[in-house]
Design an enzyme around this catalytic site. Structure first.
Site, PDB file in Angstrom:
ATOM      1  N   ARG A  14     -17.075 -35.296  20.805  1.00 35.13           N
ATOM      2  CA  ARG A  14     -16.123 -36.127  21.565  1.00 35.13           C
ATOM      3  C   ARG A  14     -15.370 -35.276  22.578  1.00 35.13           C
ATOM      4  O   ARG A  14     -15.685 -35.292  23.762  1.00 35.13           O
ATOM      5  CB  ARG A  14     -15.170 -36.828  20.574  1.00 35.13           C
ATOM      6  CG  ARG A  14     -14.374 -37.964  21.191  1.00 35.13           C
ATOM      7  CD  ARG A  14     -13.132 -37.538  21.949  1.00 35.13           C
ATOM      8  NE  ARG A  14     -12.212 -36.707  21.186  1.00 35.13           N
ATOM      9  CZ  ARG A  14     -11.178 -36.082  21.723  1.00 35.13           C
ATOM     10  NH1 ARG A  14     -10.911 -36.184  23.017  1.00 35.13           N
ATOM     11  NH2 ARG A  14     -10.391 -35.318  20.979  1.00 35.13           N
ATOM     12  N   ASP A  15     -14.423 -34.475  22.138  1.00 36.24           N
ATOM     13  CA  ASP A  15     -13.628 -33.673  23.069  1.00 36.24           C
ATOM     14  C   ASP A  15     -14.547 -32.740  23.857  1.00 36.24           C
ATOM     15  O   ASP A  15     -14.350 -32.504  25.053  1.00 36.24           O
ATOM     16  CB  ASP A  15     -12.592 -32.855  22.290  1.00 36.24           C
ATOM     17  CG  ASP A  15     -11.395 -32.437  23.114  1.00 36.24           C
ATOM     18  OD1 ASP A  15     -11.514 -32.374  24.349  1.00 36.24           O
ATOM     19  OD2 ASP A  15     -10.331 -32.158  22.531  1.00 36.24           O
ATOM     20  N   HIS A 221      -4.754 -28.743  16.858  1.00 33.66           N
ATOM     21  CA  HIS A 221      -5.826 -29.028  17.829  1.00 33.66           C
ATOM     22  C   HIS A 221      -5.551 -28.137  19.040  1.00 33.66           C
ATOM     23  O   HIS A 221      -4.804 -28.505  19.941  1.00 33.66           O
ATOM     24  CB  HIS A 221      -5.795 -30.516  18.186  1.00 33.66           C
ATOM     25  CG  HIS A 221      -6.780 -30.948  19.224  1.00 33.66           C
ATOM     26  ND1 HIS A 221      -7.954 -31.614  18.926  1.00 33.66           N
ATOM     27  CD2 HIS A 221      -6.769 -30.846  20.590  1.00 33.66           C
ATOM     28  CE1 HIS A 221      -8.609 -31.900  20.042  1.00 33.66           C
ATOM     29  NE2 HIS A 221      -7.907 -31.449  21.073  1.00 33.66           N
ATOM     30  N   HIS A 223      -6.614 -26.002  22.290  1.00 37.48           N
ATOM     31  CA  HIS A 223      -7.563 -25.615  23.344  1.00 37.48           C
ATOM     32  C   HIS A 223      -7.366 -24.117  23.589  1.00 37.48           C
ATOM     33  O   HIS A 223      -6.299 -23.567  23.340  1.00 37.48           O
ATOM     34  CB  HIS A 223      -7.329 -26.468  24.600  1.00 37.48           C
ATOM     35  CG  HIS A 223      -7.870 -27.863  24.422  1.00 37.48           C
ATOM     36  ND1 HIS A 223      -9.112 -28.246  24.869  1.00 37.48           N
ATOM     37  CD2 HIS A 223      -7.350 -28.950  23.801  1.00 37.48           C
ATOM     38  CE1 HIS A 223      -9.324 -29.519  24.551  1.00 37.48           C
ATOM     39  NE2 HIS A 223      -8.269 -29.979  23.890  1.00 37.48           N
ATOM     40  N   CYS A 254      -9.987 -31.789  28.421  1.00 40.58           N
ATOM     41  CA  CYS A 254      -9.567 -33.172  28.634  1.00 40.58           C
ATOM     42  C   CYS A 254      -9.638 -33.470  30.126  1.00 40.58           C
ATOM     43  O   CYS A 254      -9.147 -32.696  30.932  1.00 40.58           O
ATOM     44  CB  CYS A 254      -8.147 -33.368  28.105  1.00 40.58           C
ATOM     45  SG  CYS A 254      -7.527 -35.034  28.434  1.00 40.58           S
ATOM     46  N   ASN A 263     -11.915 -26.708  23.379  1.00 46.17           N
ATOM     47  CA  ASN A 263     -11.233 -26.417  22.124  1.00 46.17           C
ATOM     48  C   ASN A 263     -11.657 -25.041  21.636  1.00 46.17           C
ATOM     49  O   ASN A 263     -12.702 -24.527  22.020  1.00 46.17           O
ATOM     50  CB  ASN A 263     -11.666 -27.417  21.053  1.00 46.17           C
ATOM     51  CG  ASN A 263     -11.023 -28.749  21.248  1.00 46.17           C
ATOM     52  OD1 ASN A 263     -11.596 -29.614  21.881  1.00 46.17           O
ATOM     53  ND2 ASN A 263      -9.825 -28.904  20.732  1.00 46.17           N
TER      54      ASN A 263
HETATM   55  P1  HMG Z   1      -6.231 -49.515  31.998  1.00 46.93           P
HETATM   56  O1  HMG Z   1      -7.028 -49.377  33.236  1.00 46.93           O
HETATM   57  O2  HMG Z   1      -4.757 -49.524  32.088  1.00 46.93           O
HETATM   58  O3  HMG Z   1      -6.646 -50.756  31.072  1.00 46.93           O
HETATM   59  O4  HMG Z   1      -6.697 -48.331  31.038  1.00 46.93           O
HETATM   60  P2  HMG Z   1      -7.219 -52.175  31.378  1.00 46.93           P
HETATM   61  O5  HMG Z   1      -6.948 -52.953  30.150  1.00 46.93           O
HETATM   62  O6  HMG Z   1      -6.734 -52.655  32.694  1.00 46.93           O
HETATM   63  O7  HMG Z   1      -8.809 -51.908  31.449  1.00 46.93           O
HETATM   64  C1  HMG Z   1      -9.486 -51.414  32.578  1.00 46.93           C
HETATM   65  C2  HMG Z   1     -10.956 -51.699  32.405  1.00 46.93           C
HETATM   66  O8  HMG Z   1     -11.472 -50.981  31.264  1.00 46.93           O
HETATM   67  C3  HMG Z   1     -11.249 -53.162  32.111  1.00 46.93           C
HETATM   68  O9  HMG Z   1     -12.545 -53.432  32.620  1.00 46.93           O
HETATM   69  C4  HMG Z   1     -11.293 -53.228  30.617  1.00 46.93           C
HETATM   70  O10 HMG Z   1     -12.069 -54.285  30.109  1.00 46.93           O
HETATM   71  C5  HMG Z   1     -11.933 -51.912  30.266  1.00 46.93           C
HETATM   72  P3  HMG Z   1     -12.734 -54.458  33.874  1.00 46.93           P
HETATM   73  O11 HMG Z   1     -12.073 -55.714  33.434  1.00 46.93           O
HETATM   74  O12 HMG Z   1     -12.007 -53.809  35.035  1.00 46.93           O
HETATM   75  O13 HMG Z   1     -14.219 -54.511  34.027  1.00 46.93           O
HETATM   76  N1  HMG Z   1     -11.489 -51.407  28.967  1.00 46.93           N
HETATM   77  C6  HMG Z   1     -12.306 -50.973  28.008  1.00 46.93           C
HETATM   78  N2  HMG Z   1     -13.636 -50.875  27.918  1.00 46.93           N
HETATM   79  C7  HMG Z   1     -14.153 -50.372  26.769  1.00 46.93           C
HETATM   80  N3  HMG Z   1     -13.402 -49.941  25.739  1.00 46.93           N
HETATM   81  C8  HMG Z   1     -12.070 -50.025  25.800  1.00 46.93           C
HETATM   82  C9  HMG Z   1     -11.468 -50.552  26.966  1.00 46.93           C
HETATM   83  N4  HMG Z   1     -10.197 -50.755  27.332  1.00 46.93           N
HETATM   84  C10 HMG Z   1     -10.226 -51.291  28.545  1.00 46.93           C
HETATM   85  N5  HMG Z   1     -11.326 -49.589  24.778  1.00 46.93           N
HETATM   86  C11 HMG Z   1      -7.052 -47.374  28.865  1.00 46.93           C
HETATM   87  C12 HMG Z   1      -6.096 -48.120  29.764  1.00 46.93           C
HETATM   88  C13 HMG Z   1      -6.290 -46.921  27.639  1.00 46.93           C
HETATM   89  C14 HMG Z   1      -8.183 -48.307  28.480  1.00 46.93           C
HETATM   90  C15 HMG Z   1      -7.612 -46.170  29.644  1.00 46.93           C
HETATM   91  O14 HMG Z   1      -6.547 -45.456  30.163  1.00 46.93           O
HETATM   92  C16 HMG Z   1      -8.447 -45.271  28.794  1.00 46.93           C
HETATM   93  O15 HMG Z   1      -9.522 -45.614  28.339  1.00 46.93           O
HETATM   94  N6  HMG Z   1      -7.971 -44.034  28.533  1.00 46.93           N
HETATM   95  C17 HMG Z   1      -8.653 -43.089  27.672  1.00 46.93           C
HETATM   96  C18 HMG Z   1      -8.633 -41.748  28.282  1.00 46.93           C
HETATM   97  C19 HMG Z   1      -9.360 -40.776  27.389  1.00 46.93           C
HETATM   98  O16 HMG Z   1     -10.299 -41.105  26.712  1.00 46.93           O
HETATM   99  N7  HMG Z   1      -8.891 -39.508  27.423  1.00 46.93           N
HETATM  100  C20 HMG Z   1      -9.495 -38.471  26.649  1.00 46.93           C
HETATM  101  C21 HMG Z   1      -9.248 -38.602  25.185  1.00 46.93           C
HETATM  102  S1  HMG Z   1      -7.655 -38.035  24.674  1.00 46.93           S
HETATM  103  C22 HMG Z   1      -7.819 -36.308  24.643  1.00 46.93           C
HETATM  104  O17 HMG Z   1      -8.813 -35.765  25.043  1.00 46.93           O
HETATM  105  C23 HMG Z   1      -6.694 -35.495  24.026  1.00 46.93           C
HETATM  106  C24 HMG Z   1      -7.025 -35.009  22.616  1.00 46.93           C
HETATM  107  O18 HMG Z   1      -8.213 -34.226  22.611  1.00 46.93           O
HETATM  108  C25 HMG Z   1      -5.874 -34.165  22.077  1.00 46.93           C
HETATM  109  C26 HMG Z   1      -5.443 -33.082  23.063  1.00 46.93           C
HETATM  110  O19 HMG Z   1      -6.247 -32.187  23.390  1.00 46.93           O
HETATM  111  O20 HMG Z   1      -4.289 -33.176  23.483  1.00 46.93           O
HETATM  112  C27 HMG Z   1      -7.232 -36.172  21.657  1.00 46.93           C
HETATM  113 MG    MG Z   2      -8.346 -32.138  23.135  1.00 43.93          MG
END
Ligand code: HMG
Ligand code: MG
Length: 334
Positions: A14-15, A221, A223, A254, A263
């Site tokens: 994933r990450d 966690h 990096h 990220c 990581n």
């Molecule tokens: P948004 O644009 O505000 O939400 O995004 P929305 O509801 O307007 O949705 C936009 C479009 O995405 C729509 O499609 C939705 O249907 C679709 P359209 O109508 O335009 O065709 N959609 C989805 N599709 C599939 N699955 C879903 C989903 N939700 C909406 N769940 C949202 C808000 C939260 C969805 C967006 O900002 C997002 O997906 N963010 C995730 C970002 C991400 O994955 N970041 C990396 C992971 S976190 C990380 O790496 C940190 C970590 O490792 C710890 C660390 O290191 O700190 C964990």
């Molecule tokens: Mg991370």
């Protein structure tokens, strides 16, 4: 329970992969997950149900899950940012209604990870909402997951520094962590997203968080942007944490943390905790007292370091680069 047991959560699938620009075939991702399980990894973050508009690389997570060979005693988790992601996950987890008795069993997801941040700037960049809006959105998601019998893990990002607002107040990390616990998270993953942490800043952050959350519920966690992740893990171990995320080959980063690298490599963590077992008794005779053999006290379960090093080299090769794991490289050169 064994106080020397250290839980390793492999987040490479994933990450590690989420930031890769070119689409990686689901078969490769599933092979990575399956090989990690065979190498003794018992907790694997397999993908995420996030918006494909935001993180295109994770779009095929359902297919990846369908290709996993479930390994006994192994937990598989996925990231879920909102109710839509939760619904998509529950869809594929519900038993098939097909009359075909040979229908494939549902994928082995045992856990979801919800994620928020210790700064509003990062929360907005990563999920398009402030911290409080994100917590409000996640509470019902956590409830749905718990009702479905899934474990829920909560991530707090930018626990040391934020790429947009600089140094982070540990009290923010404490408050957000406490809220995630109140939502039913059994473990809080403290994300040093930028990899800026040092043993001193990590300890200061942990001291604050531990005022409100049991250290046994905290997970590190880290990096490894600045090469301090292993040192931070040892500091956190000393503080009482017994759970750490790591990414085979040091994959990852990220998409919303510019310049941050992957990581800490799983190979490097396992080596730091148990690597002395690779060496036999003291070889060269020395006059006088019999030699004392030193062995670290940590137990990481059945993880096979040599296999991990091979997996790190293989997946890095698939991505067209060298593994960044120092221990991985050293082991492959032996
Ligand atoms: P948004 O644009 O505000 O939400 O995004 P929305 O509801 O307007 O949705 C936009 C479009 O995405 C729509 O499609 C939705 O249907 C679709 P359209 O109508 O335009 O065709 N959609 C989805 N599709 C599939 N699955 C879903 C989903 N939700 C909406 N769940 C949202 C808000 C939260 C969805 C967006 O900002 C997002 O997906 N963010 C995730 C970002 C991400 O994955 N970041 C990396 C992971 S976190 C990380 O790496 C940190 C970590 O490792 C710890 C660390 O290191 O700190 C964990
Ligand atoms: Mg991370």
């Amino acid at each position: 329970t064994n106080p020397n047991f250290v839980k390793i959560v492999e987040v490479g699938p994933r990450d590690g992969l989420q930031n890769e620009p070119r689409p990686i075939p689901p078969l490769i991702k599933a092979e990575l997950i399956n090989r990690l399980a065979l190498a003794g990894i018992r907790n694997i973050e397999a993908g995420s149900f996030v918006s494909p508009k935001w993180v295109p690389q994770m779009a095929g997570t359902s297919e990846v899950l369908s290709l996993i060979d479930p390994f006994p005693n192994t937990g598989y988790s996925v990231l879920v940012p909102n109710q839509k992601g939760m619904d998509l996950l529950l869809d594929i987890l519900s038993p098939s209604t097909s009359p075909d008795s040979a229908a494939k069993p549902p994928p082995p997801v045992t856990e979801v990870a919800i994620f928020t941040s210790a700064t509003n700037a990062f929360s907005l960049a990563n999920t398009n909402v402030s911290i409080s809006e994100s917590l409000a959105r996640l509470a019902p998601v956590a409830r749905t997951a718990l009702d479905a019998g899934l474990k829920v893990r909560g991530y707090v990002s930018v626990v040391v520094t934020c790429p947009f607002s600089g140094r982070v107040d540990p009290r923010r990390v404490r408050d957000v962590s406490r809220e995630l616990v109140q939502m039913g998270c059994y473990e809080i993953g403290l994300g040093d997203t930028t990899g800026a942490g040092t043993p001193a800043s990590v300890r200061a952050m942990l001291e604050e968080v531990a005022k409100d959350v049991d250290v046994g519920m905290l997970s590190g966690h880290f990096h490894d942007t600045n090469g301090t992740a292993t040192a931070n893990i040892l500091t956190a171990l000393d503080f009482g944490l017994r759970s750490f995320d790591a990414s085979v080959g040091g994959l990852g980063g990220c998409p919303y943390s510019p310049g941050a690298t992957g990581n800490v490599a799983t190979e490097d963590v396992v080596y730091a905790l148990t690597g002395d077992r690779l060496f036999g008794a003291i070889g060269e005779p020395y006059d006088g007292e019999p030699a004392k053999t030193v062995q670290s006290q940590w137990d990481v379960g059945p993880i096979d370091l040599a296999q991990l090093a091979e997996i790190g080299q293989w997946i890095s090769g698939v991505l067209g680069r060298e593994t960044t794991s120092r221990a991985g490289r050293a082991l492959m050169a032996r």
